[in-house]
Write an enzyme that holds these catalytic residues in place. Structure first.
Site, PDB file in Angstrom:
ATOM      1  N   SER A   8       0.644  -1.169   0.027  1.00  0.00           N
ATOM      2  CA  SER A   8      -0.026   0.124  -0.056  1.00  0.00           C
ATOM      3  C   SER A   8       0.883   1.226   0.123  1.00  0.00           C
ATOM      4  O   SER A   8       2.006   1.345   0.473  1.00  0.00           O
ATOM      5  CB  SER A   8      -0.930   0.005   1.351  1.00  0.00           C
ATOM      6  OG  SER A   8      -0.295   0.045   2.585  1.00  0.00           O
ATOM      7  N   ASN A  52       6.707   2.704   3.269  1.00  0.00           N
ATOM      8  CA  ASN A  52       7.209   2.735   4.344  1.00  0.00           C
ATOM      9  C   ASN A  52       8.292   1.864   4.105  1.00  0.00           C
ATOM     10  O   ASN A  52       9.838   2.144   4.761  1.00  0.00           O
ATOM     11  CB  ASN A  52       6.320   2.296   5.653  1.00  0.00           C
ATOM     12  CG  ASN A  52       5.388   3.365   6.103  1.00  0.00           C
ATOM     13  OD1 ASN A  52       5.470   4.418   5.675  1.00  0.00           O
ATOM     14  ND2 ASN A  52       4.553   3.117   6.850  1.00  0.00           N
ATOM     15  N   PHE A 102      -5.092   5.898   5.728  1.00  0.00           N
ATOM     16  CA  PHE A 102      -4.931   5.140   7.153  1.00  0.00           C
ATOM     17  C   PHE A 102      -5.349   6.231   8.186  1.00  0.00           C
ATOM     18  O   PHE A 102      -4.486   6.952   8.365  1.00  0.00           O
ATOM     19  CB  PHE A 102      -3.620   4.607   7.132  1.00  0.00           C
ATOM     20  CG  PHE A 102      -3.260   3.804   8.207  1.00  0.00           C
ATOM     21  CD1 PHE A 102      -3.981   2.711   8.563  1.00  0.00           C
ATOM     22  CD2 PHE A 102      -2.401   4.466   9.191  1.00  0.00           C
ATOM     23  CE1 PHE A 102      -3.585   1.917  10.061  1.00  0.00           C
ATOM     24  CE2 PHE A 102      -2.208   3.760  10.604  1.00  0.00           C
ATOM     25  CZ  PHE A 102      -2.794   2.541  10.764  1.00  0.00           C
ATOM     26  N   PHE A 116      -8.701   1.502   7.459  1.00  0.00           N
ATOM     27  CA  PHE A 116      -7.973   1.691   6.186  1.00  0.00           C
ATOM     28  C   PHE A 116      -9.022   1.876   4.885  1.00  0.00           C
ATOM     29  O   PHE A 116      -9.803   0.952   4.674  1.00  0.00           O
ATOM     30  CB  PHE A 116      -7.018   0.687   5.801  1.00  0.00           C
ATOM     31  CG  PHE A 116      -6.136   0.882   4.608  1.00  0.00           C
ATOM     32  CD1 PHE A 116      -5.042   1.611   4.920  1.00  0.00           C
ATOM     33  CD2 PHE A 116      -6.476   0.371   3.304  1.00  0.00           C
ATOM     34  CE1 PHE A 116      -3.734   1.925   3.911  1.00  0.00           C
ATOM     35  CE2 PHE A 116      -5.269   0.707   2.291  1.00  0.00           C
ATOM     36  CZ  PHE A 116      -4.007   1.427   2.615  1.00  0.00           C
ATOM     37  N   GLN A 172      -2.070  -6.549   7.964  1.00  0.00           N
ATOM     38  CA  GLN A 172      -3.107  -6.298   7.967  1.00  0.00           C
ATOM     39  C   GLN A 172      -4.347  -6.893   7.088  1.00  0.00           C
ATOM     40  O   GLN A 172      -5.454  -7.182   7.629  1.00  0.00           O
ATOM     41  CB  GLN A 172      -3.549  -4.795   7.779  1.00  0.00           C
ATOM     42  CG  GLN A 172      -2.771  -3.890   8.583  1.00  0.00           C
ATOM     43  CD  GLN A 172      -1.234  -3.254   8.150  1.00  0.00           C
ATOM     44  OE1 GLN A 172      -0.806  -3.941   7.399  1.00  0.00           O
ATOM     45  NE2 GLN A 172      -0.956  -2.051   8.469  1.00  0.00           N
ATOM     46  N   ASN A 195       3.746 -10.416  12.787  1.00  0.00           N
ATOM     47  CA  ASN A 195       3.825  -9.933  14.326  1.00  0.00           C
ATOM     48  C   ASN A 195       3.322 -11.123  15.329  1.00  0.00           C
ATOM     49  O   ASN A 195       2.645 -12.232  14.504  1.00  0.00           O
ATOM     50  CB  ASN A 195       3.178  -8.711  14.624  1.00  0.00           C
ATOM     51  CG  ASN A 195       1.514  -8.468  14.393  1.00  0.00           C
ATOM     52  OD1 ASN A 195       1.169  -9.514  14.440  1.00  0.00           O
ATOM     53  ND2 ASN A 195       1.247  -7.408  14.108  1.00  0.00           N
ATOM     54  N   THR A 223       7.609 -10.568  14.536  1.00  0.00           N
ATOM     55  CA  THR A 223       8.092  -9.497  15.460  1.00  0.00           C
ATOM     56  C   THR A 223       7.103  -9.446  16.669  1.00  0.00           C
ATOM     57  O   THR A 223       6.244  -9.706  16.700  1.00  0.00           O
ATOM     58  CB  THR A 223       7.862  -8.082  14.671  1.00  0.00           C
ATOM     59  OG1 THR A 223       6.813  -8.110  14.228  1.00  0.00           O
ATOM     60  CG2 THR A 223       9.036  -8.011  13.656  1.00  0.00           C
ATOM     61  N   PRO A 226       8.191  -5.317  22.321  1.00  0.00           N
ATOM     62  CA  PRO A 226       9.602  -4.972  23.199  1.00  0.00           C
ATOM     63  C   PRO A 226      10.271  -6.125  23.541  1.00  0.00           C
ATOM     64  O   PRO A 226      11.190  -5.968  23.744  1.00  0.00           O
ATOM     65  CB  PRO A 226       8.631  -4.313  24.344  1.00  0.00           C
ATOM     66  CG  PRO A 226       7.330  -5.008  24.576  1.00  0.00           C
ATOM     67  CD  PRO A 226       6.886  -4.793  22.903  1.00  0.00           C
ATOM     68  N   ASP A 257       7.330  -1.960   9.854  1.00  0.00           N
ATOM     69  CA  ASP A 257       7.942  -1.756   8.518  1.00  0.00           C
ATOM     70  C   ASP A 257       9.317  -1.690   8.548  1.00  0.00           C
ATOM     71  O   ASP A 257       9.923  -1.824   7.610  1.00  0.00           O
ATOM     72  CB  ASP A 257       7.221  -0.465   7.813  1.00  0.00           C
ATOM     73  CG  ASP A 257       5.478  -0.898   7.853  1.00  0.00           C
ATOM     74  OD1 ASP A 257       5.274  -2.073   7.478  1.00  0.00           O
ATOM     75  OD2 ASP A 257       4.842  -0.018   7.711  1.00  0.00           O
TER      76      ASP A 257
END
Length: 327
Positions: A8, A52, A102, A116, A172, A195, A223, A226, A257
């Site tokens: 996107s 990004n 977004f 979005f 997403q 994630n 990911t 923290p 990203d």
């Protein structure tokens, strides 16, 4: 040989709610939610996952190819990306639709609620990856990020046909993809990015077990905010890479990203997956300290001490020369 990023291209409207979203949700009424949050800050920034990631790669000295669809209002954004080092020659510009939007609200705990609007992204499936592959004299890798689902499937299939390694990053769009679509995006990919929540959603969508996913991909990178990142492979390899602690938290939008950009840049330099994840974590922390997904500055002299402090001198010595070349 260059890295292409499909995904996107959007304008971000980022708002901050000075409270906690969870405290506004009533467990006995989740089937009829009607909420309005009074935000005390609004930032309008350029974003979109494809843009990004491409921007992050350019910040690290690469010349990535951005593949996506934008609206007739894309002119200033295109100029900004090109100035940063992103090749926008494969971006389709719609004659009738606006660039995607977004809209995101972030609370005090960094929880987010977002919407979005696809806009011109709906035309992304009209782009032929084969043209980009030819014009770039061959692509080293294609990252397939969140985009129009038909475009994601078409680009993946074309890359497989052309023999271009694919990094799948459905993010997403997992909420919209069917089981068959998700399986098609994952099957045979070189890298898979999610994630923690998306990893569970991907298992639910595909109906596969963790091992069945790993049997179909090269390496699965998850990911964990923290807690850093977890790398898994079918041979049983599991590598946990800690995060670089944040000294300042401004806005989490775009952090994932940035991780992907850092990881792919290090991979393109021939570094190990461990070093790639370490650079990804370090860049993610830089983005976390700024409002907007492309507003950060990358100063090797500031980034390397963080890498050495968290990962040791060997990591800084391996990553440092590559950062120095782009300073």
């Amino acid at each position: 040989m260059r890295i292409a990023v499909s995904g996107s291209i959007a304008t971000d409207h980022l708002m901050v709610f000075p409270g906690r979203i969870a405290e506004q949700l009533l467990s006995e009424s989740l089937d009829r939610v009607s909420l309005s949050f009074l935000a005390d800050r609004l930032e309008v920034r350029e974003g979109g996952v494809g843009a990004n990631i491409a921007f992050g790669l350019a910040r690290l000295g690469l010349r990535p190819v951005l593949i996506g669809s934008a609206g007739a209002d894309f002119g200033p954004y295109r100029s900004r990306l090109e100035e940063a080092g992103v090749d926008t020659g494969s971006v389709r510009v719609s004659e009738t639709l606006h660039t995607a939007r977004f809209v995101c609200t972030t609370d005090l705990d960094q929880n987010q609620i977002a919407t979005f609007y696809a806009g011109a992204m709906a035309e992304a499936a009209r782009i032929d990856l084969a043209d980009t592959h030819r014009e770039a004299d061959g692509l080293a890798l294609l990252l397939v990020g969140a985009d129009d689902p038909d475009a994601m499937l078409r680009h993946t299939a074309t890359a497989h046909r052309l023999g271009v390694p694919v990094a799948a990053d459905p993010s997403q769009q997992l909420a919209r993809l069917t089981a068959d679509q998700t399986r098609a995006l994952v099957e045979g990919t070189f890298l898979l990015f999610t994630n923690e929540y998306e990893s569970l959603l991907l298992l639910e969508r595909t109906g596969w077990s963790e091992q069945e996913v790993l049997d179909r991909v090269g390496t699965w990178i998850t990911t964990r905010g923290p807690d850093g990142a977890l790398l898994r492979s079918a041979d049983g390899t599991r590598l946990a890479v800690p995060a670089v602690p944040a000294q300042e938290i401004a806005d989490p939008t775009g952090v994932g990203d940035a991780f992907r950009a850092g990881f792919l840049a290090a991979w393109s330099w021939g570094l190990s997956y461990e070093r790639a994840a370490q650079l990804g974590c370090a860049l993610a922390t830089v983005v976390l300290a700024s409002v907007g997904t492309q507003e950060y500055k990358l100063v090797p002299g500031e980034l390397l001490p963080s890498i050495e402090r968290v990962y040791g001198r060997a990591a800084a010595e391996e990553i440092g020369p590559h950062l120095a070349r782009r300073a």
